[in-house]
Design a protein around this motif. Structure first.
Motif: not given
Length: 133
Positions: A12-14, A25-29, A35-36, A40-41
């Motif tokens: 989904k990342l464009d 770094n905490i990614i809270a979304r 996030k996943s 994976a990227f």
């Protein structure tokens, strides 16, 4: 190694960018925000995409299929990092039918090539793919 920035065309990342800072770094979304996909990227940038992977017993699609870009483009991306006192950019793009198979590493400011093996994860982190996962 200190990650600075990831830029991805992956699932989904464009051409999205994730900037990181030194330290934790905490990614809270919210759910389904990517996030996943970022995780994976990062694995794919460090260790490549296993093109021999097939659908598993639990119906998980292989990475090359599951994270095929929604925008119709080819998988591609870059990561900027600090390693051994140097600011380095690593870019991955398709190589024939291999997603993220072409790798280019260089010093971010000067463009001077950096000799890193492919996959570069073990050189950068000191661990094999299975340990990282």
């Amino acid at each position: 190694m200190i990650l600075r920035k990831l830029t991805a065309t992956f699932g989904k990342l464009d051409r999205e960018t994730l900037e990181l800072h030194e330290g934790l770094n905490i990614i809270a979304r919210p759910n389904e925000s990517g996030k996943s996909t970022w995780a994976a990227f990062l694995l794919a940038m460090l260790y490549g995409v296993d093109t021999s992977e097939r659908a598993g017993k639990v119906n998980l699609l292989p990475v090359k299929t599951r994270f095929k870009p929604w925008n119709g483009q080819e998988m591609a991306g870059s990561m900027e990092l600090s390693w051994e006192g140097k600011e380095i950019t690593i870019e991955r793009s398709p190589k024939g039918r291999t997603p993220l198979g072409a790798v280019k590493a260089y010093e971010t400011e000067s463009g001077t090539p950096v000799d890193l093996p492919d996959p570069c994860g073990k050189a950068l982190l000191g661990v094999e793919r299975s340990v990282y996962q």
